[in-house]
Scaffold this motif. Structure first.
Motif, PDB file in Angstrom:
ATOM      1  N   TYR A 132      12.884  37.383   3.169  1.00  0.00           N
ATOM      2  CA  TYR A 132      11.746  38.229   2.804  1.00  0.00           C
ATOM      3  C   TYR A 132      10.604  37.382   2.249  1.00  0.00           C
ATOM      4  O   TYR A 132       9.430  37.599   2.593  1.00  0.00           O
ATOM      5  CB  TYR A 132      12.192  39.266   1.770  1.00  0.00           C
ATOM      6  N   THR A 166      14.341  36.145  12.140  1.00  0.00           N
ATOM      7  CA  THR A 166      14.737  37.395  11.484  1.00  0.00           C
ATOM      8  C   THR A 166      15.965  37.998  12.146  1.00  0.00           C
ATOM      9  O   THR A 166      16.924  38.391  11.465  1.00  0.00           O
ATOM     10  CB  THR A 166      13.579  38.409  11.524  1.00  0.00           C
ATOM     11  N   SER A 189       6.968  37.121   3.951  1.00  0.00           N
ATOM     12  CA  SER A 189       5.823  37.619   3.178  1.00  0.00           C
ATOM     13  C   SER A 189       4.708  36.591   3.069  1.00  0.00           C
ATOM     14  O   SER A 189       3.552  36.948   2.816  1.00  0.00           O
ATOM     15  CB  SER A 189       6.284  38.041   1.780  1.00  0.00           C
TER      16      SER A 189
END
Length: 259
Positions: free
Chosen positions: A41, A231, A45
């Protein structure tokens, strides 16, 4: 301190230390997986995702793919258990032991052939989709459950079976009250292997339009986007380790006491 009392205190300390160590190791895997997800994450980000990446790395899309992946794993594993466990039990019966080579050969062939090969073969012959992917996953993962069921039952001391028969128990009662309970640890190990194998193999189901996290990996490769590929790969690995951890817990609690 007297020697018996000293030994009792030492035993208690050892047990408490082992308990603390067991609790620590029990929660080490979830903590590690949460750390990996947090790192993923944080990585995403800090990126400026383009339109393609933002569309693929979307919580709604990923949630749908995760549900599809879990459905593939759950349905295929349940079918493997329903098919392989009764078949393994039947093949350990004296009258059917001569037929063991046939199903074992078929199961070995199913596991030896790569999953993608089975998927492609089914796609060419009977079509694509969720049901065809389930068939492929069952074919390539049934061997571990079938073999462990047979090994678990055949590894039981014959004296225990003779003792059960000697006190008047029927063959069915001996099977359900002696043989199967004693074989449970080995059988659970086979189910655990099949479960993890299905988690990893289900990523290939994306090539036959069956959905799952493999779609994310396939998209990342097709559009040459590292964030999408990373991912999908990380989420698949985390899911496999999480299910392996849950399977380990189930194996621990379902194991008959005293074994």
């Amino acid at each position: 301190m007297s020697r018996p009392l000293y030994r009792a205190e030492a035993a208690r300390a050892t047990t408490e230390g082992g308990g603390r160590t067991g609790v620590t190791s029990l929660w080490a895997t979830p903590a590690l997986l949460l750390a990996v997800l947090a790192a993923l994450y944080f990585y995403l980000s800090r990126l400026r995702l383009d339109t393609i990446e933002a569309r693929a790395i979307n919580p709604g899309v990923i949630g749908t793919q995760l549900v599809e992946h879990l459905e593939l794993v759950a349905v295929s594993t349940v079918l493997v258990i329903v098919i392989a466990v009764p078949l393994g039990v039947l093949l350990t019966r004296p009258r059917l032991r001569r037929f063991v080579p046939v199903p074992m050969a078929l199961a070995n062939i199913g596991q030896a052939v790569p999953t993608i090969g089975v998927l492609v073969l089914l796609a060419v012959t009977i079509g694509i989709g969720f049901q065809k992917a389930i068939i492929a996953l069952v074919l390539v993962s049934a061997l571990s459950v079938l073999r462990n069921t047979m090994v678990g039952i055949q590894g039981i001391d014959p004296a225990l079976i003779d003792a059960g028969r000697g006190i008047g128990l029927s063959k069915a009662t001996v099977l359900f009250r002696i043989e199967l309970p004693l074989a449970v640890p080995v059988m659970l190990s086979g189910v655990r292997v099949a479960l993890i194998f299905n988690v990893s193999s289900a990523t290939l189901a994306a090539f036959t339009n069956a959905g799952g996290l493999g779609d994310l990996i396939n998209t990342g490769i097709a559009v040459n986007r590292t964030p999408i590929l990373l991912t999908g790969s990380v989420l698949t690995a985390v899911l496999a380790l999480a299910i392996d951890w849950l399977a380990g817990l189930a194996e621990r609690f379902l194991r008959p006491h005293g074994l």
